[in-house]
Design a protein around this motif. Structure first.
Motif, PDB file in Angstrom:
ATOM      1  N   PRO A 204       0.808  -1.242   0.000  1.00 31.96           N
ATOM      2  CA  PRO A 204       0.000   0.000   0.000  1.00 31.96           C
ATOM      3  C   PRO A 204       0.830   1.276   0.000  1.00 31.96           C
ATOM      4  O   PRO A 204       0.407   2.285  -0.578  1.00 31.96           O
ATOM      5  CB  PRO A 204      -0.820  -0.131   1.285  1.00 31.96           C
ATOM      6  CG  PRO A 204      -0.865  -1.597   1.577  1.00 31.96           C
ATOM      7  CD  PRO A 204       0.456  -2.137   1.122  1.00 31.96           C
ATOM      8  N   ALA A 205       2.008   1.237   0.643  1.00 34.94           N
ATOM      9  CA  ALA A 205       2.815   2.460   0.706  1.00 34.94           C
ATOM     10  C   ALA A 205       3.228   2.942  -0.676  1.00 34.94           C
ATOM     11  O   ALA A 205       3.373   4.154  -0.908  1.00 34.94           O
ATOM     12  CB  ALA A 205       4.055   2.219   1.567  1.00 34.94           C
ATOM     13  N   SER A 206       3.407   2.004  -1.617  1.00 34.03           N
ATOM     14  CA  SER A 206       3.842   2.398  -2.958  1.00 34.03           C
ATOM     15  C   SER A 206       2.721   3.038  -3.768  1.00 34.03           C
ATOM     16  O   SER A 206       2.973   3.583  -4.845  1.00 34.03           O
ATOM     17  CB  SER A 206       4.384   1.175  -3.711  1.00 34.03           C
ATOM     18  OG  SER A 206       3.363   0.217  -3.902  1.00 34.03           O
ATOM     19  N   MET A 207       1.478   2.962  -3.274  1.00 37.70           N
ATOM     20  CA  MET A 207       0.358   3.580  -4.002  1.00 37.70           C
ATOM     21  C   MET A 207       0.041   4.982  -3.485  1.00 37.70           C
ATOM     22  O   MET A 207      -0.770   5.690  -4.092  1.00 37.70           O
ATOM     23  CB  MET A 207      -0.896   2.708  -3.895  1.00 37.70           C
ATOM     24  CG  MET A 207      -0.808   1.401  -4.660  1.00 37.70           C
ATOM     25  SD  MET A 207      -2.412   0.588  -4.769  1.00 37.70           S
ATOM     26  CE  MET A 207      -3.351   1.745  -5.757  1.00 37.70           C
ATOM     27  N   ILE A 208       0.662   5.372  -2.377  1.00 38.27           N
ATOM     28  CA  ILE A 208       0.286   6.654  -1.771  1.00 38.27           C
ATOM     29  C   ILE A 208       0.624   7.826  -2.691  1.00 38.27           C
ATOM     30  O   ILE A 208      -0.218   8.704  -2.944  1.00 38.27           O
ATOM     31  CB  ILE A 208       0.978   6.802  -0.399  1.00 38.27           C
ATOM     32  CG1 ILE A 208       0.411   5.774   0.575  1.00 38.27           C
ATOM     33  CG2 ILE A 208       0.787   8.216   0.142  1.00 38.27           C
ATOM     34  CD1 ILE A 208       1.072   5.801   1.946  1.00 38.27           C
ATOM     35  N   LEU A 209       1.843   7.856  -3.219  1.00 45.93           N
ATOM     36  CA  LEU A 209       2.231   8.994  -4.058  1.00 45.93           C
ATOM     37  C   LEU A 209       1.435   9.062  -5.369  1.00 45.93           C
ATOM     38  O   LEU A 209       1.005  10.162  -5.759  1.00 45.93           O
ATOM     39  CB  LEU A 209       3.730   8.953  -4.330  1.00 45.93           C
ATOM     40  CG  LEU A 209       4.630   9.259  -3.122  1.00 45.93           C
ATOM     41  CD1 LEU A 209       6.090   9.301  -3.528  1.00 45.93           C
ATOM     42  CD2 LEU A 209       4.228  10.575  -2.482  1.00 45.93           C
ATOM     43  N   PRO A 210       1.214   7.942  -6.103  1.00 46.23           N
ATOM     44  CA  PRO A 210       0.348   8.058  -7.293  1.00 46.23           C
ATOM     45  C   PRO A 210      -1.059   8.547  -6.966  1.00 46.23           C
ATOM     46  O   PRO A 210      -1.607   9.394  -7.680  1.00 46.23           O
ATOM     47  CB  PRO A 210       0.344   6.626  -7.854  1.00 46.23           C
ATOM     48  CG  PRO A 210       1.600   6.005  -7.354  1.00 46.23           C
ATOM     49  CD  PRO A 210       1.839   6.611  -6.019  1.00 46.23           C
ATOM     50  N   VAL A 211      -1.644   8.020  -5.884  1.00 38.03           N
ATOM     51  CA  VAL A 211      -2.996   8.454  -5.508  1.00 38.03           C
ATOM     52  C   VAL A 211      -2.981   9.929  -5.117  1.00 38.03           C
ATOM     53  O   VAL A 211      -3.859  10.711  -5.534  1.00 38.03           O
ATOM     54  CB  VAL A 211      -3.530   7.585  -4.352  1.00 38.03           C
ATOM     55  CG1 VAL A 211      -4.806   8.180  -3.774  1.00 38.03           C
ATOM     56  CG2 VAL A 211      -3.786   6.160  -4.826  1.00 38.03           C
ATOM     57  N   LEU A 212      -1.993  10.338  -4.332  1.00 38.68           N
ATOM     58  CA  LEU A 212      -1.919  11.740  -3.898  1.00 38.68           C
ATOM     59  C   LEU A 212      -1.730  12.677  -5.092  1.00 38.68           C
ATOM     60  O   LEU A 212      -2.317  13.770  -5.138  1.00 38.68           O
ATOM     61  CB  LEU A 212      -0.763  11.895  -2.904  1.00 38.68           C
ATOM     62  CG  LEU A 212      -0.692  13.209  -2.117  1.00 38.68           C
ATOM     63  CD1 LEU A 212      -1.989  13.431  -1.345  1.00 38.68           C
ATOM     64  CD2 LEU A 212       0.492  13.186  -1.163  1.00 38.68           C
ATOM     65  N   THR A 213      -0.943  12.248  -6.064  1.00 36.46           N
ATOM     66  CA  THR A 213      -0.754  13.080  -7.259  1.00 36.46           C
ATOM     67  C   THR A 213      -2.068  13.282  -8.013  1.00 36.46           C
ATOM     68  O   THR A 213      -2.402  14.403  -8.423  1.00 36.46           O
ATOM     69  CB  THR A 213       0.278  12.417  -8.192  1.00 36.46           C
ATOM     70  OG1 THR A 213       1.502  12.254  -7.485  1.00 36.46           O
ATOM     71  CG2 THR A 213       0.518  13.270  -9.423  1.00 36.46           C
ATOM     72  N   LEU A 214      -2.822  12.201  -8.201  1.00 34.73           N
ATOM     73  CA  LEU A 214      -4.095  12.317  -8.920  1.00 34.73           C
ATOM     74  C   LEU A 214      -5.106  13.146  -8.127  1.00 34.73           C
ATOM     75  O   LEU A 214      -5.871  13.926  -8.711  1.00 34.73           O
ATOM     76  CB  LEU A 214      -4.652  10.915  -9.204  1.00 34.73           C
ATOM     77  CG  LEU A 214      -3.862  10.078 -10.207  1.00 34.73           C
ATOM     78  CD1 LEU A 214      -4.451   8.681 -10.332  1.00 34.73           C
ATOM     79  CD2 LEU A 214      -3.857  10.757 -11.579  1.00 34.73           C
ATOM     80  N   VAL A 215      -5.116  12.982  -6.810  1.00 34.46           N
ATOM     81  CA  VAL A 215      -6.055  13.766  -5.987  1.00 34.46           C
ATOM     82  C   VAL A 215      -5.740  15.252  -6.087  1.00 34.46           C
ATOM     83  O   VAL A 215      -6.638  16.087  -6.277  1.00 34.46           O
ATOM     84  CB  VAL A 215      -5.998  13.284  -4.531  1.00 34.46           C
ATOM     85  CG1 VAL A 215      -6.772  14.236  -3.620  1.00 34.46           C
ATOM     86  CG2 VAL A 215      -6.563  11.880  -4.410  1.00 34.46           C
ATOM     87  N   ILE A 216      -4.450  15.599  -5.997  1.00 38.34           N
ATOM     88  CA  ILE A 216      -4.066  17.017  -6.087  1.00 38.34           C
ATOM     89  C   ILE A 216      -4.338  17.567  -7.477  1.00 38.34           C
ATOM     90  O   ILE A 216      -4.676  18.759  -7.636  1.00 38.34           O
ATOM     91  CB  ILE A 216      -2.575  17.168  -5.719  1.00 38.34           C
ATOM     92  CG1 ILE A 216      -2.380  16.848  -4.243  1.00 38.34           C
ATOM     93  CG2 ILE A 216      -2.076  18.573  -6.018  1.00 38.34           C
ATOM     94  CD1 ILE A 216      -0.929  16.874  -3.794  1.00 38.34           C
TER      95      ILE A 216
END
Length: 343
Positions: A204-216
């Motif tokens: 799950p930790a490896s998905m945080i930055l892609p998800v955060l980028t799309l959310v922003i």
């Protein structure tokens, strides 16, 4: 008395029987499905003939070996059916697309269906998780901003939202990597880690930055549209009447303003989710996320046009499907639109 009764009967709005109302809904839905199918067919025409017009795929695949290997040229042309008219190839490809026969990749010879299946699931998970995070965040920001209209809080939020909306997603991704994965802090992995072919959400930790980028990248647009809708509703007469009756402001916001502002929110969320279906290409490539975006980049680089055609149609289908779902939800949340369909 008789005249008044006759007048009332004449002005009374006819109520359509439930059976006829159901028929009207069925006709409306069938018309929308028909338009969606027509849109997808036009997309299939554009995708196929655009990829066919890019040049000789055999020459692109073989490169310098094209002139020295006539046997391989003939074999590839037969495998790709390039000896047939382009219109015949289109209908053969369309028939395979409808029956699930997606052909083979020209890069490695494997069936396209096997190559894109897991990629589609991975991208769908990334988009869904991003949407689950983005929707409440965007609505929360919009409610705080609308509730503090004209105040310093509203001004700061608007400046931040406009700034984030002006940043391309790859810039946001690079900034997040620099902040959380390199020189500043070492908290999160800079790339998606999925060893042994396991799905990326196993780490799950490896998905945080892609998800955060799309959310922003998406949340500022949704927040600004919802804020505008909330302000319009908050200025309406019935909301002012609720305030005069002594209804607390938080209840006015939640039960009166938010419910009436949700329809424009559904439309803009649908547009942003549809954009995510194609916009994740850069984000997936940046974080080495094993989805359709990274696969599309590799396929274009390898001139693997069967993969490119299928991935382009998947993105088009997601775009059309999300917009169809948004139309249905907008109708269901708008009483006037429901009445217009059944009347």
């Amino acid at each position: 008395m008789t005249d008044l009764l006759t007048s009332d009967q004449a002005t009374e709005t006819p109520v359509r029987p439930p059976a006829r109302a159901g028929s009207a809904w069925l006709k409306w839905f069938a018309r929308r499905i028909g338009l969606a199918v027509l849109t997808l067919w036009l997309c299939s025409v554009l995708v196929f003939f655009a990829t066919a017009a890019l040049g000789d795929p055999v020459r692109a695949i073989l490169g310098k070996d094209y002139a020295s290997s006539p046997e391989r040229v003939a074999a590839l042309q037969a495998e790709l059916h390039l000896d047939r008219p382009v219109i015949v190839r289109y209908f053969e490809w369309l028939g395979g697309l409808l029956t699930g026969d997606l052909g083979n990749s020209v890069a490695n010879g494997l069936p396209v269906g096997e190559l894109v299946g897991d990629r589609i699931v991975n991208s769908a998970v990334l988009v869904i998780v991003s949407a689950i995070v983005m929707i409440p965040v965007a609505f929360g920001i919009a409610m705080v901003s609308a509730n503090n209209r004209g105040k310093r809080t509203d001004g700061v939020i608007q400046i931040v939202m406009i700034t984030l909306a002006g940043l391309p997603e790859f810039v946001v991704g690079i900034l997040l990597v620099a902040l959380f994965s390199t020189t500043v802090m070492h908290l999160l992995p800079a790339v998606t880690i999925a060893g042994g072919g396991a799905p990326p959400w196993f780490v799950p930790a490896s998905m945080i930055l892609p998800v955060l980028t799309l959310v922003i990248a998406v949340a500022p647009y949704v927040a600004r549209i919802v804020r505008s809708s909330l302000l319009e509703v908050l200025d309406s007469d019935y909301v002012e009447l609720a305030r005069l009756k002594g209804v607390p402001e938080r209840i006015v916001m939640r039960k009166h303003a938010l419910l009436n502002a949700i329809v424009p929110g559904i439309q803009v969320i649908a547009l942003q989710l549809a954009w995510l279906a194609g916009g994740i290409v850069i984000v997936e490539y940046l974080f080495s996320y094993p989805g359709i975006g990274a696969s599309l980049v590799d396929s274009v680089r390898n001139s693997d046009f069967p993969m490119v055609q299928v991935l382009a149609m998947v993105i088009a289908a997601v775009y059309v499907g999300v917009n169809l779902l948004a139309d249905v939800l907008s109708i269901l949340f708008t009483p006037r639109a429901r009445t217009a369909i059944t009347s």
